[in-house]
Write a protein that holds these residues in place. Structure first.
Motif, PDB file in Angstrom:
ATOM      1  N   TYR B 148      -5.725 -13.532  -5.159  1.00 14.97           N
ATOM      2  CA  TYR B 148      -4.808 -13.670  -4.019  1.00 14.97           C
ATOM      3  C   TYR B 148      -3.611 -14.544  -4.361  1.00 14.97           C
ATOM      4  N   ASP B 152       0.147 -13.128  -4.146  1.00 12.25           N
ATOM      5  CA  ASP B 152       1.223 -13.844  -3.432  1.00 12.25           C
ATOM      6  C   ASP B 152       2.405 -14.086  -4.377  1.00 12.25           C
ATOM      7  N   GLU B 174      -6.457  -4.888  -2.229  1.00 12.05           N
ATOM      8  CA  GLU B 174      -5.217  -5.155  -2.989  1.00 12.05           C
ATOM      9  C   GLU B 174      -4.108  -4.224  -2.513  1.00 12.05           C
ATOM     10  N   TYR B 177      -2.905  -5.235   0.901  1.00  9.70           N
ATOM     11  CA  TYR B 177      -2.262  -6.556   0.877  1.00  9.70           C
ATOM     12  C   TYR B 177      -0.827  -6.470   0.351  1.00  9.70           C
TER      13      TYR B 177
END
Lengths: 253, 215
Positions: B148, B152, B174, B177
């Protein structure tokens, strides 16, 4: 320091000491300098070599020929290994040629080459041929460090040829190549001496050994052998140290 | 808009794509999912010019950045030197500083952690002056926290320097996201193509597809 750490470090010295002791014992038993001179006598002859202009001329002549033969064979081996990586047909050609080169009877080839060329050229060519298969295997090994993945990365990121060659490919292959070069050059010096004897070259360690044989100068002959052995060991140790330094510096995994 | 048109690709008798078409919007991050062997990596390799194919690709830029499955960093070059292969030294230094890798710029890749190494590989792809970014399972084999963190990091880079991106993954989380759209490739065709506006809805649709297939 633990006992197990000490033993491997001193093993070569210990082995050398055992050889010298056995040699000294045998020399005493034979008691004939022409057949087997004592280690002390050979050591004296060895020290005297460095005061002789003839030795230097022969030594550097052999070394130069070895370097020429080695450089030619090294370049040829790397070119062949690079070609084999590019083309399957070329790989087959190399795989056919290699066993042939390995199977060549060295003495016969040397004698033929003396007929066809000069004795100097014959010694160089014979050494090149004998060392080529070993160098080819080492070159293959060195080039295997340049993976297909790395080549694809260079292609995607359009890395210029010069950068690719000088910054990526050559340094990647360098530690294995240096190691191979060290072993190859050491072998080359030994082979060159043999080739010089067979081809009856005019100048070099080989002709000096031949002259010693004719004049029953066994101690001088062994001193020359010692010089060749120490040269080979020095080359290999230097190459190993250089290769290790490269691996350490770049943290190869 | 990048468009794959009637792409055909075979490996001997194995047909990967027989008539594959797909469009990717400008600066869109498109997640590409599918089973192993569905042709996801082949699609990226076609876009990168690493494999031959038949068909047509419209608006394929000359230069593409590629985050490979393995980092493919040059092991004998420092982190900074690796980035200098694709960008200027000042750009590489600035990017490393922004990525929190300033203190590691003179380290060799073997001395980096898996996460740092991945970050360098992603940085390299972003630094390369290319409008199209290809990523092949860039967060594979990473623990969740690191994954994560890196996602980001990618999102931040994408916000800063937007690029069209094709992002291959096996992980629905994934895909949801990071992407604005997700496709599933099966049998050499696009079997599902959904926008990722509502993440929960997209997650449900993608999960349902794979569960239905299993049943």
């Amino acid at each position: 320091m633990k006992r197990k750490d000490v033993l491997p470090k001193f093993a070569p010295l210990f082995t050398a000491a055992v050889i010298v002791i056995v040699w000294a014992g045998l020399s005493l038993a034979v008691n004939e300098e022409i057949i087997l001179p004592s280690p002390v006598k050979v050591a004296e002859e060895f020290a005297l070599l460095f005061t002789s202009g003839e030795f230097y001329a022969g030594y550097f002549s052999t070394l130069l020929r070895s370097l020429i033969a080695f450089a030619a064979s090294f370049l040829l081996a790397f070119a062949a290994a690079a070609g084999a990586r590019k083309s399957r047909v070329f790989t087959r050609v190399v795989m056919t040629v290699l066993p042939l080169v390995r199977a060549l009877p060295t003495v016969a080839v040397a004698l033929l080459l003396v007929l066809w060329t000069s004795s100097r050229a014959a010694a160089v060519i014979v050494t090149m041929l004998v060392v080529f298969p070993t160098l080819y295997t080492n070159a293959e090994n060195a080039l295997s460090r340049i993976t297909r993945d790395m080549a694809e990365m260079c292609r995607v990121y359009r890395i210029p040829f010069r950068t690719k060659l000088l910054k990526i490919y050559l340094p990647a292959a360098a530690p294995s190549a240096v190691l191979a070069a060290g072993a190859g050059l050491s072998l080359n010096v030994k082979l060159m001496v043999a080739a010089e004897v067979i081809a009856a070259a005019a100048r070099g360690i080989g002709p000096q050994l031949n002259a010693d044989k004719i004049n029953f100068e066994t101690a001088h002959m062994l001193a020359l052998v010692l010089a060749v052995v120490l040269t080979g060991i020095a080359i290999e140790l230097a190459a190993r140290a250089l290769s290790r330094a490269m691996v350490k510096r770049y943290a190869y995994v | 808009m990048l468009t794959f048109k009637n792409i055909e690709k075979r490996y001997g008798d194995l047909v990967v794509f027989s008539d594959f078409s797909l469009s990717v919007g400008e600066n869109e991050t498109l997640a590409v999912l599918g089973d192993s062997g569905a042709g996801k990596t082949t699609l990226l390799n076609i876009a990168a010019g690493l494999t031959e194919y038949k068909g047509e690709i419209e608006n394929l830029p000359d230069k593409v950045g590629y985050v490979f499955q393995n980092d493919r960093l040059v092991m004998h070059l420092s982190v900074l030197e690796n980035l200098k292969l694709v960008a200027s030294e000042s750009a590489a230094r600035a990017a490393l500083e922004r990525a929190g890798l300033k203190d590691f710029m003179n380290e060799y890749p073997a001395r980096l952690s898996a996460g740092m190494s991945r970050r360098v590989a992603i940085l390299r792809a972003f630094l390369y002056d290319a409008p199209l970014l290809l990523m092949d399972e860039p967060f594979r084999n990473l623990d969740l926290t690191l994954k994560y963190k890196l996602m980001d990091f990618y999102a931040g880079m994408q916000a800063e320097r937007p690029k069209t991106a094709l992002f291959v993954t096996h992980e629905i989380d994934e895909a949801v996201y990071l992407s604005s759209r997700a496709v599933i490739i099966e049998g050499g065709l696009v079997a599902l193509d959904i926008p990722v506006k509502d993440k929960d809805e997209a997650r449900r649709a993608l999960t349902a597809y794979f569960l239905d297939k299993k049943a």
